[in-house]
Write an enzyme that holds these catalytic residues in place. Structure first.
Site, mmCIF file in Angstrom:
data_model
loop_
_atom_site.group_PDB
_atom_site.id
_atom_site.type_symbol
_atom_site.label_atom_id
_atom_site.label_comp_id
_atom_site.label_asym_id
_atom_site.label_seq_id
_atom_site.Cartn_x
_atom_site.Cartn_y
_atom_site.Cartn_z
ATOM 1 N N LYS A 12 -12.006 57.188 -17.163
ATOM 2 C CA LYS A 12 -10.760 57.476 -17.860
ATOM 3 C C LYS A 12 -10.933 57.357 -19.378
ATOM 4 O O LYS A 12 -11.918 56.774 -19.845
ATOM 5 C CB LYS A 12 -9.683 56.494 -17.370
ATOM 6 N N TYR A 15 -2.009 63.118 -9.210
ATOM 7 C CA TYR A 15 -1.159 61.938 -9.027
ATOM 8 C C TYR A 15 0.168 62.302 -8.360
ATOM 9 O O TYR A 15 1.183 61.629 -8.591
ATOM 10 C CB TYR A 15 -0.934 61.239 -10.369
ATOM 11 N N ASN A 60 -7.205 51.256 -16.852
ATOM 12 C CA ASN A 60 -8.072 50.534 -15.914
ATOM 13 C C ASN A 60 -9.398 51.253 -15.641
ATOM 14 O O ASN A 60 -9.965 51.151 -14.570
ATOM 15 C CB ASN A 60 -7.312 50.176 -14.630
ATOM 16 N N HIS A 68 -10.928 56.079 -12.183
ATOM 17 C CA HIS A 68 -10.275 56.508 -10.948
ATOM 18 C C HIS A 68 -11.385 56.707 -9.926
ATOM 19 O O HIS A 68 -12.421 57.300 -10.239
ATOM 20 C CB HIS A 68 -9.536 57.842 -11.123
ATOM 21 N N GLU A 103 -10.120 65.904 -3.899
ATOM 22 C CA GLU A 103 -10.250 65.633 -5.336
ATOM 23 C C GLU A 103 -11.501 66.284 -5.914
ATOM 24 O O GLU A 103 -11.484 66.807 -7.032
ATOM 25 C CB GLU A 103 -10.267 64.115 -5.576
HETATM 26 P P1 TYD Z 1 -2.988 54.070 -7.489
HETATM 27 O O1 TYD Z 1 -3.396 55.360 -6.836
HETATM 28 O O2 TYD Z 1 -1.912 53.244 -6.832
HETATM 29 O O3 TYD Z 1 -4.223 53.072 -7.733
HETATM 30 P P2 TYD Z 1 -5.808 53.267 -7.866
HETATM 31 O O4 TYD Z 1 -6.123 53.886 -9.211
HETATM 32 O O5 TYD Z 1 -6.342 51.849 -7.789
HETATM 33 O O6 TYD Z 1 -6.252 54.117 -6.722
HETATM 34 O O7 TYD Z 1 -2.464 54.385 -8.969
HETATM 35 C C1 TYD Z 1 -3.078 55.372 -9.746
HETATM 36 C C2 TYD Z 1 -3.031 54.940 -11.187
HETATM 37 O O8 TYD Z 1 -1.663 54.763 -11.593
HETATM 38 C C3 TYD Z 1 -3.682 53.598 -11.495
HETATM 39 O O9 TYD Z 1 -5.077 53.681 -11.599
HETATM 40 C C4 TYD Z 1 -3.030 53.252 -12.792
HETATM 41 C C5 TYD Z 1 -1.621 53.802 -12.640
HETATM 42 N N1 TYD Z 1 -0.648 52.743 -12.338
HETATM 43 C C6 TYD Z 1 0.160 52.270 -13.350
HETATM 44 O O10 TYD Z 1 0.064 52.716 -14.498
HETATM 45 N N2 TYD Z 1 1.067 51.278 -13.063
HETATM 46 C C7 TYD Z 1 1.191 50.752 -11.812
HETATM 47 O O11 TYD Z 1 2.035 49.840 -11.598
HETATM 48 C C8 TYD Z 1 0.337 51.258 -10.765
HETATM 49 C C9 TYD Z 1 0.437 50.691 -9.364
HETATM 50 C C10 TYD Z 1 -0.564 52.242 -11.061
#
Ligand code: TYD
Length: 153
Positions: free
Chosen positions: A9, A49, A112, A115, A126
């Site tokens: 990211k 998403y 974070n 992905h 994907e």
């Molecule tokens: P998700 O698909 O639930 O998690 P992951 O990336 O662990 O598979 O969510 C996708 C992205 O959405 C996540 O990486 C960051 C964002 N996100 C937020 O910004 N706030 C939140 O509270 C959550 C649950 C996700």
């Protein structure tokens, strides 16, 4: 062998973590089958998403994913989806276990770093969203026979 998608990211690109994170996957024994830099758009993020469309953070999530180009990777290995997912750690970096990518490199729920696909079905969908078939390369790693036993491949 299974293939999975990793997106490095904008938080990884800006924080200079691209090489370090790809290196973790390489060292683990995963094969890099495809890799490219791309600028994501509203359209591709609406698809990617779609399951989060109703969430209050959807807009900021999409904006965060378009802040810089991302690096898309196709990684291959036995049970690659679950291996990469385990290396990723919990969504919120503050809760992610040390030793995982998010647990070692981030403090955020949204910024974070990576992905990673969460199931083989989603990985296939994907990968075809982010890569053309000719951008995925079939070659054999010379280290393959020292990475898996003969009956594991
Ligand atoms: P998700 O698909 O639930 O998690 P992951 O990336 O662990 O598979 O969510 C996708 C992205 O959405 C996540 O990486 C960051 C964002 N996100 C937020 O910004 N706030 C939140 O509270 C959550 C649950 C996700």
């Amino acid at each position: 062998m299974e293939q999975t998608l990793v997106l490095l990211k904008p938080s990884a690109v800006q924080r200079g973590l691209v090489g370090e994170i790809i290196n973790r996957f390489e060292k683990r024994g995963l094969r890099l089958a495809g890799m490219k830099m791309m600028q994501l758009t509203d359209e591709i993020l609406d698809e990617h998403y779609a399951h989060l469309r109703e969430k209050p953070f959807f807009r900021t999530l999409k904006d965060s994913m378009m802040a810089t180009p991302v690096i898309a990777c196709c990684l291959e290995g036995v049970e690659a989806v679950q291996v990469v997912r385990a290396m990723t750690g919990s969504t919120n970096g503050r809760n992610a276990d040390p030793g995982t990518i998010r647990g070692d490199y981030c403090m955020s729920n949204q910024q974070n770093i990576v992905h990673t696909s969460d199931s083989p079905e989603n990985a296939a969908a994907e990968l075809s969203r982010f890569f053309k078939p000719e951008e995925i390369f079939q070659y054999e790693l010379a280290t393959l026979k020292f990475t898996y036993s003969v009956d594991e491949k």
